[in-house]
Motif scaffolding. Structure first.
Motif, PDB file in Angstrom:
ATOM      1  N   GLU A  60      52.143  42.009  41.210  1.00 31.70           N
ATOM      2  CA  GLU A  60      51.132  40.957  41.288  1.00 31.70           C
ATOM      3  C   GLU A  60      49.801  41.479  41.817  1.00 31.70           C
ATOM      4  N   VAL A  61      49.839  42.249  42.905  1.00 34.26           N
ATOM      5  CA  VAL A  61      48.608  42.792  43.465  1.00 34.26           C
ATOM      6  C   VAL A  61      47.991  43.813  42.505  1.00 34.26           C
ATOM      7  N   GLY A  62      48.820  44.701  41.967  1.00 28.99           N
ATOM      8  CA  GLY A  62      48.301  45.685  41.018  1.00 28.99           C
ATOM      9  C   GLY A  62      47.656  45.027  39.814  1.00 28.99           C
ATOM     10  N   GLN A  63      48.270  43.955  39.315  1.00 27.57           N
ATOM     11  CA  GLN A  63      47.713  43.240  38.164  1.00 27.57           C
ATOM     12  C   GLN A  63      46.392  42.571  38.523  1.00 27.57           C
ATOM     13  N   SER A  83      52.903  51.121  30.052  1.00 26.30           N
ATOM     14  CA  SER A  83      52.093  50.079  29.438  1.00 26.30           C
ATOM     15  C   SER A  83      51.112  49.459  30.425  1.00 26.30           C
ATOM     16  N   PHE A  84      51.439  49.501  31.710  1.00 29.17           N
ATOM     17  CA  PHE A  84      50.547  48.913  32.707  1.00 29.17           C
ATOM     18  C   PHE A  84      49.200  49.637  32.730  1.00 29.17           C
ATOM     19  N   PHE A  85      49.207  50.913  32.400  1.00 30.17           N
ATOM     20  CA  PHE A  85      47.989  51.718  32.470  1.00 30.17           C
ATOM     21  C   PHE A  85      47.246  51.786  31.131  1.00 30.17           C
ATOM     22  N   HIS A  86      47.597  50.899  30.200  1.00 31.49           N
ATOM     23  CA  HIS A  86      46.841  50.793  28.962  1.00 31.49           C
ATOM     24  C   HIS A  86      45.592  49.959  29.243  1.00 31.49           C
ATOM     25  N   LEU A  87      44.501  50.636  29.517  1.00 33.97           N
ATOM     26  CA  LEU A  87      43.254  49.976  29.859  1.00 33.97           C
ATOM     27  C   LEU A  87      42.317  49.970  28.656  1.00 33.97           C
ATOM     28  N   PRO A  88      41.423  48.987  28.576  1.00 32.27           N
ATOM     29  CA  PRO A  88      40.498  48.915  27.430  1.00 32.27           C
ATOM     30  C   PRO A  88      39.655  50.179  27.306  1.00 32.27           C
ATOM     31  N   PRO A  89      39.226  50.504  26.093  1.00 38.14           N
ATOM     32  CA  PRO A  89      38.481  51.752  25.879  1.00 38.14           C
ATOM     33  C   PRO A  89      37.133  51.795  26.588  1.00 38.14           C
ATOM     34  N   HIS A  90      36.570  50.634  26.965  1.00 33.83           N
ATOM     35  CA  HIS A  90      35.284  50.666  27.654  1.00 33.83           C
ATOM     36  C   HIS A  90      35.436  50.884  29.161  1.00 33.83           C
ATOM     37  N   PHE A  95      44.148  43.675  40.573  1.00 35.72           N
ATOM     38  CA  PHE A  95      43.113  44.706  40.515  1.00 35.72           C
ATOM     39  C   PHE A  95      42.805  45.093  39.069  1.00 35.72           C
ATOM     40  N   LYS A  96      43.837  45.208  38.268  1.00 37.21           N
ATOM     41  CA  LYS A  96      43.624  45.549  36.855  1.00 37.21           C
ATOM     42  C   LYS A  96      42.770  44.483  36.172  1.00 37.21           C
ATOM     43  N   ASP A  97      43.096  43.208  36.398  1.00 41.75           N
ATOM     44  CA  ASP A  97      42.343  42.112  35.781  1.00 41.75           C
ATOM     45  C   ASP A  97      40.890  42.115  36.252  1.00 41.75           C
ATOM     46  N   ALA A  98      40.690  42.362  37.556  1.00 41.29           N
ATOM     47  CA  ALA A  98      39.328  42.355  38.107  1.00 41.29           C
ATOM     48  C   ALA A  98      38.493  43.489  37.526  1.00 41.29           C
ATOM     49  N   LEU A  99      39.101  44.665  37.356  1.00 42.11           N
ATOM     50  CA  LEU A  99      38.374  45.800  36.785  1.00 42.11           C
ATOM     51  C   LEU A  99      38.034  45.556  35.310  1.00 42.11           C
ATOM     52  N   ILE A 117      34.589  43.869  43.919  1.00 45.48           N
ATOM     53  CA  ILE A 117      34.663  44.133  42.477  1.00 45.48           C
ATOM     54  C   ILE A 117      34.043  42.982  41.694  1.00 45.48           C
ATOM     55  N   HIS A 118      34.327  41.758  42.115  1.00 47.55           N
ATOM     56  CA  HIS A 118      33.781  40.586  41.418  1.00 47.55           C
ATOM     57  C   HIS A 118      32.252  40.527  41.518  1.00 47.55           C
ATOM     58  N   LEU A 119      31.675  41.097  42.578  1.00 47.13           N
ATOM     59  CA  LEU A 119      30.228  41.073  42.777  1.00 47.13           C
ATOM     60  C   LEU A 119      29.517  42.252  42.114  1.00 47.13           C
ATOM     61  N   ALA A 120      30.277  43.207  41.582  1.00 44.49           N
ATOM     62  CA  ALA A 120      29.686  44.422  41.024  1.00 44.49           C
ATOM     63  C   ALA A 120      28.710  44.105  39.895  1.00 44.49           C
ATOM     64  N   LYS A 121      27.594  44.847  39.867  1.00 44.05           N
ATOM     65  CA  LYS A 121      26.568  44.641  38.852  1.00 44.05           C
ATOM     66  C   LYS A 121      26.386  45.860  37.943  1.00 44.05           C
TER      67      LYS A 121
END
Length: 404
Positions: A89-92, A123-130, A94-98, A71-75
Motif C-alpha cells: 500500500e505504501v509503495g503503491q 510488474s510493480f516496477f513497470h513505470l511509464p516511459p516518461h 509513492f508509485k502513484d504520486a510519482l 512530491i504532490h507540490l513538485a513543479k
C-alpha cells in the motif's frame, strides 16, 4: 598435511553451514509469531542550522506523509532513490504520486536497487516511459572490483530546489508503523548538496542513448554547518567511515550511537574503546532482535570487547530499530544510510548528513533518551553468563564477519 588441512576446512564449513541453517530456521519461526510493534517516539521537529532547516523524523507514517506532500507540490524535478521499495500500500502510494507528477510535466528520476527488491513482483516496477529510471543492477557489467561492486543502499528524495529527505527509511508498509528508524528533511542551502549527490550518482552511469546526463552546476553557497558525505564505490571514495572515526576521536564527553547492524572493523572498534577509556560516555543502541538474525550473531561477537572496554550497550525491545545515527558532545550529529559494518563503510553506495549544530544535537540526544527508555542495558556480567553453546556458535561464525 594437505589432506588434514582440506578436511579441517570442510569440517569448519560444515559446522558454519549447520549453524547458519539453525539460525535461519529459528528466525523464520520467530517472525511467524511477531505482534505489531509499539514503541515510544517523538513528533517531527524543525530546527535551524545556518542557512538550512533540519526536521528529524522517528516514525514512518509522519515521514511518508511529508514526503508524499512534497512530491504532490513538485513543479520541475523529482529525484527519488531507495534501496527497498515494497509493492504494498505504501509503495503503491509513492508509485502513484510519482506517476501523477510525471503526468503533470514534472521530470521524475527514479533509482532503486534490483537485489534488494528481488521479492517484489517485477510488474510493480513497470513505470511509464516518461519517468527516467535507473535500476542499480543485480550484477554490474565488467569485472572491476571493487569499482563495480556495492549495492545502492541510499534512501533519498529531492523535490525541485525546495526540499530533500535522507535517512534510514526504505519504502513500505512495514516501515511505516513497525520499525523505529530516523530520517531528516532538509530545506534551504543544503538542498543543492542533496541534488548534487543524486546527479553525481546518475551521471556515473549516463550515456547518450539510454540515459542522458543531468546538468551538473556549481553551488553559490558553501554550507559550513551541514555536509553531505557519499560513499561511491565506482570512484573508490568512502568518506563516511572517516567521518565517524574523526568525530569519535574528537569526543570529550559523550558518544551516542544507534545502529541496526553493529559489525565494526578493527579501527572503528579501537576508536570506540579508546574514547570510553579516556572517560567519554560511549553508549550504543542496537536491536535486541533485528530483521537479519545472522547479522545479530556476527554483531554479538564484538559485545565482549566493547563491554570490557567500557562501552555501554543497550538492546532495543519489541521492535526493529533500523536507524543509522550518532550524536557527540552536544555539537555534532549524523543521520544517514550507512551502518557500522564493512558493507556500508567500505562497499555500498551510501549517503550521510553531518551537522554541526547544538539544537540538532539536543534533539538527537532526546531521541536517544527516548529510545533508551525502550531498551535494556546489557552488562558484562550478564553477557559472560550466556550459554556455552551460544559462545561456540559465535566463535564458529567469526570468519564470516568480513563479509558484512
Amino acid at each position: 598435511m594437505r589432506t588434514i588441512i582440506k578436511r579441517t576446512v570442510m569440517a569448519v564449513a560444515a559446522v558454519q553451514g549447520a549453524t547458519l541453517l539453525t539460525l535461519v530456521t529459528i528466525d523464520m519461526y520467530r517472525k511467524r509469531g511477531r505482534t505489531p510493534a509499539i514503541f515510544p517516539r517523538l513528533a517531527p521537529k524543525v530546527m535551524t542550522a545556518g542557512g538550512s532547516e533540519v526536521t528529524v523524523y522517528t516514525y514512518g507514517e509522519d515521514l511518508y506523509r511529508d514526503m508524499l506532500h512534497a512530491i504532490h507540490l513538485a513543479k520541475r524535478e523529482i529525484f527519488f532513490e531507495t534501496f527497498i521499495w515494497k509493492g504494498d500500500e505504501v509503495g503503491q502510494a509513492f508509485k502513484d504520486a510519482l506517476i501523477e507528477a510525471a503526468d503533470r510535466g514534472v521530470e521524475v528520476y527514479v533509482v532503486f536497487d534490483e537485489f534488494a527488491n528481488l521479492v517484489v513482483p517485477r510488474s510493480f516496477f513497470h513505470l511509464p516511459p516518461h519517468i527516467h529510471v535507473r535500476r542499480h543492477p543485480l550484477v554490474a557489467s565488467g569485472f572491476r572490483f571493487p569499482r563495480n561492486s556495492g549495492r545502492d543502499h541510499r534512501k533519498l528524495l529531492v523535490v525541485d530546489h525546495d526540499a530533500a529527505f535522507v535517512g534510514g527509511y526504505n519504502i513500505g508498509t512495514l516501515y511505516a508503523t513497525d520499525w523505529r528508524d530516523t530520517h531528516a528533511r532538509l530545506t534551504g542551502d543544503i538542498v543543492w548538496d542533496m541534488r548534487n549527490a543524486f546527479i553525481d550518482y546518475w551521471n556515473l552511469f549516463a550515456d547518450d542513448k539510454r540515459r542522458k546526463a543531468l546538468p551538473d552546476t556549481g553551488s553559490l553557497t558553501w554550507q559550513p554547518y551541514i555536509r553531505i558525505h557519499r560513499n561511491m564505490p565506482r570512484m573508490m571514495v568512502y568518506p563516511i567511515r572517516g567521518m565517524y572515526l574523526e568525530a569519535i576521536d574528537r569526543a570529550s564527553h559523550h558518544v551516542y550511537l544507534t545502529h541496526a547492524y553493529l559489525i565494526p572493523d578493527e579501527d572503528m572498534l579501537t576508536a570506540l574503546i579508546r574514547a570510553a577509556r579516556r572517560g567519554v560516555d560511549v553508549r550504543i543502541i542496537v536491536p535486541a532482535e533485528s530483521n537479519h538474525i545472522v547479522a545479530d550473531w556476527l554483531s554479538r561477537g564484538f559485545y565482549g570487547q566493547l563491554l570490557r572496554g567500557g562501552v555501554r550497550l543497550f538492546l532495543y525491545q519489541k521492535a526493529m530499530v533500523h536507524a543509522k545515527t550518532a550524536t557527540i558532545d552536544g555539537q555534532w550529529s549524523t543521520i544517514g544510510t550507512a551502518n557500522i559494518d564493512r558493507l556500508s563503510l567500505l562497499g555500498n553506495y551510501e549517503i550521510n548528513m553531518e551537522v554541526y549544530n547544538s539544537e540538532v544535537a539536543r534533539q538527537m540526544e532526546e531521541v536517544f533518551t527516548i529510545d533508551s527508555s525502550n531498551s535494556v542495558e546489557l552488562t558484562l556480567t550478564d553477557w559472560q553468563r550466556r550459554h556455552a553453546m551460544v559462545k561456540f556458535s559465535e566463535t564458529v561464525l567469526t570468519p564470516l564477519r568480513p563479509l558484512l
